[in-house]
Design a protein around this motif. Sequence first.
Motif, PDB file in Angstrom:
ATOM      1  N   VAL A 138      -4.113  11.978  -5.363  1.00 45.87           N
ATOM      2  CA  VAL A 138      -4.849  12.288  -4.133  1.00 45.87           C
ATOM      3  C   VAL A 138      -5.792  11.140  -3.768  1.00 45.87           C
ATOM      4  N   LEU A 139      -6.523  10.619  -4.750  1.00 48.58           N
ATOM      5  CA  LEU A 139      -7.462   9.523  -4.500  1.00 48.58           C
ATOM      6  C   LEU A 139      -6.751   8.259  -4.034  1.00 48.58           C
ATOM      7  N   ILE A 140      -5.598   7.990  -4.593  1.00 43.77           N
ATOM      8  CA  ILE A 140      -4.824   6.802  -4.191  1.00 43.77           C
ATOM      9  C   ILE A 140      -4.362   6.927  -2.743  1.00 43.77           C
ATOM     10  N   PHE A 141      -3.924   8.124  -2.351  1.00 42.99           N
ATOM     11  CA  PHE A 141      -3.504   8.344  -0.971  1.00 42.99           C
ATOM     12  C   PHE A 141      -4.674   8.174  -0.003  1.00 42.99           C
ATOM     13  N   LEU A 142      -5.866   8.575  -0.430  1.00 38.72           N
ATOM     14  CA  LEU A 142      -7.044   8.494   0.435  1.00 38.72           C
ATOM     15  C   LEU A 142      -7.586   7.067   0.574  1.00 38.72           C
ATOM     16  N   SER A 143      -7.332   6.229  -0.422  1.00 38.39           N
ATOM     17  CA  SER A 143      -8.018   4.931  -0.482  1.00 38.39           C
ATOM     18  C   SER A 143      -7.176   3.716  -0.136  1.00 38.39           C
ATOM     19  N   THR A 144      -5.857   3.843  -0.098  1.00 38.88           N
ATOM     20  CA  THR A 144      -5.017   2.664   0.142  1.00 38.88           C
ATOM     21  C   THR A 144      -5.229   2.122   1.550  1.00 38.88           C
TER      22      THR A 144
ATOM     23  N   SER B 121       0.825  -1.214   0.000  1.00 40.74           N
ATOM     24  CA  SER B 121       0.000   0.000   0.000  1.00 40.74           C
ATOM     25  C   SER B 121       0.862   1.268   0.000  1.00 40.74           C
ATOM     26  N   VAL B 122       2.043   1.189   0.601  1.00 44.25           N
ATOM     27  CA  VAL B 122       2.977   2.325   0.594  1.00 44.25           C
ATOM     28  C   VAL B 122       3.542   2.536  -0.804  1.00 44.25           C
ATOM     29  N   TRP B 123       3.879   1.432  -1.471  1.00 44.77           N
ATOM     30  CA  TRP B 123       4.544   1.545  -2.771  1.00 44.77           C
ATOM     31  C   TRP B 123       3.600   1.982  -3.882  1.00 44.77           C
ATOM     32  N   VAL B 124       2.309   1.666  -3.759  1.00 39.75           N
ATOM     33  CA  VAL B 124       1.386   2.194  -4.777  1.00 39.75           C
ATOM     34  C   VAL B 124       1.282   3.713  -4.656  1.00 39.75           C
ATOM     35  N   ARG B 125       1.397   4.218  -3.429  1.00 38.99           N
ATOM     36  CA  ARG B 125       1.400   5.678  -3.237  1.00 38.99           C
ATOM     37  C   ARG B 125       2.643   6.310  -3.856  1.00 38.99           C
ATOM     38  N   VAL B 126       3.795   5.716  -3.569  1.00 38.24           N
ATOM     39  CA  VAL B 126       5.059   6.223  -4.129  1.00 38.24           C
ATOM     40  C   VAL B 126       4.992   6.225  -5.649  1.00 38.24           C
ATOM     41  N   GLY B 127       4.491   5.128  -6.227  1.00 41.95           N
ATOM     42  CA  GLY B 127       4.395   5.024  -7.680  1.00 41.95           C
ATOM     43  C   GLY B 127       3.488   6.074  -8.283  1.00 41.95           C
ATOM     44  N   SER B 128       2.390   6.389  -7.616  1.00 38.30           N
ATOM     45  CA  SER B 128       1.460   7.395  -8.141  1.00 38.30           C
ATOM     46  C   SER B 128       2.112   8.779  -8.179  1.00 38.30           C
ATOM     47  N   VAL B 129       2.914   9.083  -7.164  1.00 39.63           N
ATOM     48  CA  VAL B 129       3.633  10.365  -7.141  1.00 39.63           C
ATOM     49  C   VAL B 129       4.645  10.427  -8.296  1.00 39.63           C
ATOM     50  N   GLY B 130       5.348   9.320  -8.525  1.00 38.64           N
ATOM     51  CA  GLY B 130       6.318   9.276  -9.624  1.00 38.64           C
ATOM     52  C   GLY B 130       5.677   9.478 -10.980  1.00 38.64           C
ATOM     53  N   ILE B 131       4.515   8.861 -11.202  1.00 36.68           N
ATOM     54  CA  ILE B 131       3.785   9.025 -12.466  1.00 36.68           C
ATOM     55  C   ILE B 131       3.355  10.478 -12.637  1.00 36.68           C
ATOM     56  N   MET B 132       2.877  11.093 -11.561  1.00 37.38           N
ATOM     57  CA  MET B 132       2.458  12.491 -11.599  1.00 37.38           C
ATOM     58  C   MET B 132       3.625  13.408 -11.973  1.00 37.38           C
TER      59      MET B 132
ATOM     60  N   TYR C  97      15.023  13.195 -22.280  1.00 40.64           N
ATOM     61  CA  TYR C  97      15.762  11.977 -21.928  1.00 40.64           C
ATOM     62  C   TYR C  97      15.938  11.877 -20.405  1.00 40.64           C
ATOM     63  N   VAL C  98      16.286  13.006 -19.780  1.00 36.91           N
ATOM     64  CA  VAL C  98      16.507  13.025 -18.328  1.00 36.91           C
ATOM     65  C   VAL C  98      15.211  12.708 -17.571  1.00 36.91           C
ATOM     66  N   VAL C  99      14.084  13.193 -18.091  1.00 33.82           N
ATOM     67  CA  VAL C  99      12.786  12.986 -17.443  1.00 33.82           C
ATOM     68  C   VAL C  99      12.454  11.501 -17.317  1.00 33.82           C
ATOM     69  N   GLN C 100      13.011  10.678 -18.205  1.00 38.45           N
ATOM     70  CA  GLN C 100      12.694   9.245 -18.183  1.00 38.45           C
ATOM     71  C   GLN C 100      13.115   8.563 -16.890  1.00 38.45           C
ATOM     72  N   VAL C 101      13.965   9.219 -16.088  1.00 37.63           N
ATOM     73  CA  VAL C 101      14.369   8.643 -14.801  1.00 37.63           C
ATOM     74  C   VAL C 101      13.163   8.514 -13.862  1.00 37.63           C
ATOM     75  N   CYS C 102      12.127   9.326 -14.102  1.00 40.15           N
ATOM     76  CA  CYS C 102      10.909   9.239 -13.276  1.00 40.15           C
ATOM     77  C   CYS C 102      10.247   7.865 -13.384  1.00 40.15           C
ATOM     78  N   GLN C 103      10.532   7.158 -14.483  1.00 44.50           N
ATOM     79  CA  GLN C 103       9.976   5.811 -14.650  1.00 44.50           C
ATOM     80  C   GLN C 103      10.410   4.891 -13.525  1.00 44.50           C
ATOM     81  N   MET C 104      11.583   5.189 -12.962  1.00 42.56           N
ATOM     82  CA  MET C 104      12.170   4.335 -11.933  1.00 42.56           C
ATOM     83  C   MET C 104      11.302   4.281 -10.678  1.00 42.56           C
ATOM     84  N   PHE C 105      10.837   5.449 -10.208  1.00 43.25           N
ATOM     85  CA  PHE C 105      10.035   5.464  -8.975  1.00 43.25           C
ATOM     86  C   PHE C 105       8.569   5.774  -9.261  1.00 43.25           C
ATOM     87  N   GLY C 106       8.203   5.769 -10.563  1.00 43.17           N
ATOM     88  CA  GLY C 106       6.824   6.003 -10.959  1.00 43.17           C
ATOM     89  C   GLY C 106       6.154   4.730 -11.418  1.00 43.17           C
ATOM     90  N   PHE C 107       6.059   4.561 -12.719  1.00 41.86           N
ATOM     91  CA  PHE C 107       5.360   3.409 -13.286  1.00 41.86           C
ATOM     92  C   PHE C 107       5.963   2.089 -12.835  1.00 41.86           C
TER      93      PHE C 107
END
Length: 394
Positions: free
Chosen positions: A380-386, A276-287, A303-313
């Motif tokens: 926001v919804l993911i943080f509220l519902s996990t 439940s913690v990691w789905v929150r972290v992932g949602s922030v990374g995608i955002m 190219y640099v922005v693609q690093v967000c994939q690491m802690f996002g998707f």
Amino acid sequence: MKEKKNLTLNYVSVQIGLWTMYAPLMGYTSVFLLAKGFSNTEVGLISAMGCIISAILQAIVSGYADREKSKSVKSILTAIALVQLVLAVILLLLNNNFVIVIGVIFGALIALLQLMVPLANSLAMEMMNQGKKINYGASRGTASLFYAIFVSVMGLFAKGDDLRVVPLATILSVSILVIGTLLFPFRKAVRIMPVEVEHKVESKAFLIKYPKVALFLIGAICAYVGHNLINTFLYQIVVLKGGGSVNMGVCLSLAAMFEIPVMFGFAYLLARRDSSVWVRVGSVGIMLKIILTLIAPDMMSLYVVQVCQMFGFAVFVVATVYYANQAVEESDRVKGQAYMTMANTLGIVFASMLGGVLIDRYGTNGMMIAGSVITVVGTVLIFLSTTKNKAEAA
């Protein structure tokens, strides 16, 4: 003969076949269909219709697969993959003829691809629930490595109007999936429950039974809208930043490469914190990824922005597989996986329908601004519902 307890190596080929298929069918959707003469709006509609059909099929197939007397998940996955193989061969043979038929077949390929994801996830989770060891993160990470190779090679061959590499790559990847699934040592679990309990489980709708999961799914859909706006219309984004199809291939490859360390190490992350913690972290990374994609001024920044994939998707997609297994009862686990995949599928639907229209009317930047707002709402919804347990989810 002694049964194997660790099935990670067996499962790797299933994941490689499944996720390398994303390279031609999702990564090159715009490039392929635009080359066939479709507009941005039509590209979005084809992708959206494929995903709508898939969402309906996911609900039907998952409900069937959870029944005691149904065919095994392995049998269902194999049958769908064989249909996918036939359609890919037809797409190759059509070449540039019968454009409308090409659009229909491509939409069907997208639909079946999305349908196979929850089945492949359930294949692993079912065996893990039976005490077998499968490192899902490592399997998914290996698949990302092969995806990175696929998109890089495809970028070299996808030149001009000659895009035969798309159906050829699909044929290769689905063949790997078929072989991997057939060789996977799967055993369907036997669930014995009283008739009155079974009736009660079946009679209560999944989303009513798990209201917090329902809210989570809405948030996940929003997060996936942002993720898929970038993926589906990456070619248009790259062109805006001054690049071309080769640069698009580099972006896809970099994103996939950044996924790999996190996916391989996800078992370690899961041992430290609940899913439940990691789905929150992932949602922030995608955002963050879509917001940074919007403000990136050139290709080097992109190219640099693609690093967000690491802690996002990368975090989000693996964490939701475990979260689906954690937040629902045993009798609903295939449906749980299906609904998590359905969230991604509906994310693609809304991204495809919105993205093409927004680009045609307001440009690529307008599309990304809308996507950023939607993704913030989803986070926001993911943080509220996990939730950490089934009782809270229900």
